[in-house]
Design a protein around this motif. Structure first.
Motif, short mmCIF file in Angstrom:
data_model
loop_
_atom_site.label_atom_id
_atom_site.label_comp_id
_atom_site.label_asym_id
_atom_site.label_seq_id
_atom_site.Cartn_x
_atom_site.Cartn_y
_atom_site.Cartn_z
N GLU A 66 5.74 0.37 -18.96
CA GLU A 66 5.60 -0.90 -18.25
C GLU A 66 6.52 -0.96 -17.03
O GLU A 66 6.11 -1.44 -15.96
CB GLU A 66 5.91 -2.05 -19.20
N SER A 67 7.73 -0.44 -17.17
CA SER A 67 8.66 -0.43 -16.04
C SER A 67 8.13 0.44 -14.90
O SER A 67 8.22 0.08 -13.72
CB SER A 67 10.03 0.08 -16.49
N ALA A 68 7.54 1.59 -15.26
CA ALA A 68 6.98 2.47 -14.23
C ALA A 68 5.81 1.81 -13.53
O ALA A 68 5.65 1.93 -12.31
CB ALA A 68 6.54 3.79 -14.87
N ARG B 216 5.60 0.98 -9.51
CA ARG B 216 4.51 1.42 -8.62
C ARG B 216 3.89 0.24 -7.89
O ARG B 216 3.59 0.33 -6.68
CB ARG B 216 3.45 2.16 -9.44
N GLU B 217 3.68 -0.85 -8.59
CA GLU B 217 3.09 -2.03 -7.95
C GLU B 217 3.99 -2.56 -6.85
O GLU B 217 3.52 -2.92 -5.76
CB GLU B 217 2.83 -3.10 -8.99
N ASP C 280 5.30 -3.12 -1.10
CA ASP C 280 6.21 -2.88 0.01
C ASP C 280 5.54 -2.05 1.09
O ASP C 280 5.68 -2.34 2.30
CB ASP C 280 7.47 -2.17 -0.49
N SER C 281 4.77 -1.02 0.68
CA SER C 281 4.08 -0.18 1.66
C SER C 281 3.03 -0.99 2.42
O SER C 281 2.90 -0.86 3.65
CB SER C 281 3.41 1.00 0.94
N ASP C 282 2.28 -1.82 1.70
CA ASP C 282 1.26 -2.65 2.35
C ASP C 282 1.91 -3.63 3.32
O ASP C 282 1.38 -3.87 4.42
CB ASP C 282 0.45 -3.41 1.30
N TRP C 283 3.04 -4.20 2.91
CA TRP C 283 3.72 -5.15 3.80
C TRP C 283 4.21 -4.46 5.06
O TRP C 283 4.06 -5.00 6.17
CB TRP C 283 4.89 -5.78 3.04
#
Length: 256
Positions: A119-121, A125-126, A131-134
């Protein structure tokens, strides 16, 4: 004739219809005197209290046993409910192996730890994707805001090249490339960047056609070399021609 008898503590009265009241000392049981009756009564009371005490001791033991059993049953029910909430029923240590119970508990902890790590992984990733999309969105906004300035600089450099002094050689850096070249004088033309630059400000299909025709006239290899080939620096002539051909190829693809 009716006779009404009223008993007091030690006395009784026998009332008869006539105005005669007979009063006498109450005899003890079996004809004993009152004093002896009192002693007999006290002994009986002592015996009764002793019997009641023994009964109370027996009653307390029974009550304590019942309360203890109720407490143990309540604890067993609470433990079963807690195990059910965890999605499993733990083994009965009293009737099974303690080692088996410890192994089951260790397996359960490992399972939960693995689920938590997964769940942490997923969350990481999300968040990284967000962050990449932003960053991509912010970069696009910056580029869009800078497009008018870039287009103005692009047109100004073309104007300078068209009026270039005949006595000054034209180098690779003097060409108004639509994409920034590498230090090794290599031009990697991106169709998306080229389209964004040359079609900036168009308001309809006709404007697109006009803009593409103008750029094709500028970057067509034969026309470019006819206008500027004789003024190109000899050391840069081949790399300039390769760059012009790359831009012309992308513009032709855009027109199709």
């Amino acid at each position: 004739m009716k006779v009404k008898t009223v008993f007091g503590a030690d006395w009784f009265q026998v009332m008869v219809p006539a105005d005669v009241v007979i009063a006498c000392r109450s005899p003890g049981p079996w004809g004993q005197p009152a004093a002896q009756q009192a002693n007999t009564t006290d002994s009986a009371a002592d015996n009764l209290n002793a019997q009641n005490g023994a009964a109370e001791v027996d009653s307390d033991d029974v009550w304590a046993d019942r309360l203890w059993n109720d407490m143990q049953e309540h604890r067993r029910q609470a433990a079963a409910a807690k195990a059910a909430e965890r999605g499993r029923v733990g083994p009965d240590v009293s009737s099974g192996s303690a080692a088996t119970y410890r192994q089951a508990a260790a397996d359960e902890r490992a399972k939960r730890a693995a689920a938590a790590a997964t769940e942490s992984a997923r969350i990481l990733r999300e968040e990284q994707q967000k962050d990449s999309d932003w960053r991509a969105a912010m970069m696009w906004q910056i580029q869009q805001a800078a497009l008018p300035v870039r287009r103005a600089e692009y047109e100004a450099r073309w104007k300078a090249l068209d009026s270039w002094p005949g006595s000054k050689p034209i180098t690779f850096q003097d060409i108004p490339w639509p994409c920034k070249p590498t230090p090794a004088k290599e031009l990697q033309v991106s169709q998306n960047q080229l389209q964004t630059l040359v079609l900036n400000g168009v308001k309809g299909p006709n404007d697109v056609k006009v803009a593409l025709r103008r750029e094709l006239m500028r970057w067509h290899p034969d026309k470019f070399m006819a206008r500027h080939g004789t003024r190109l620096a000899a050391s840069d002539k081949q790399v300039v021609l390769a760059g012009v051909q790359a831009v012309a190829q992308q513009l032709t693809t855009m027109k199709q």
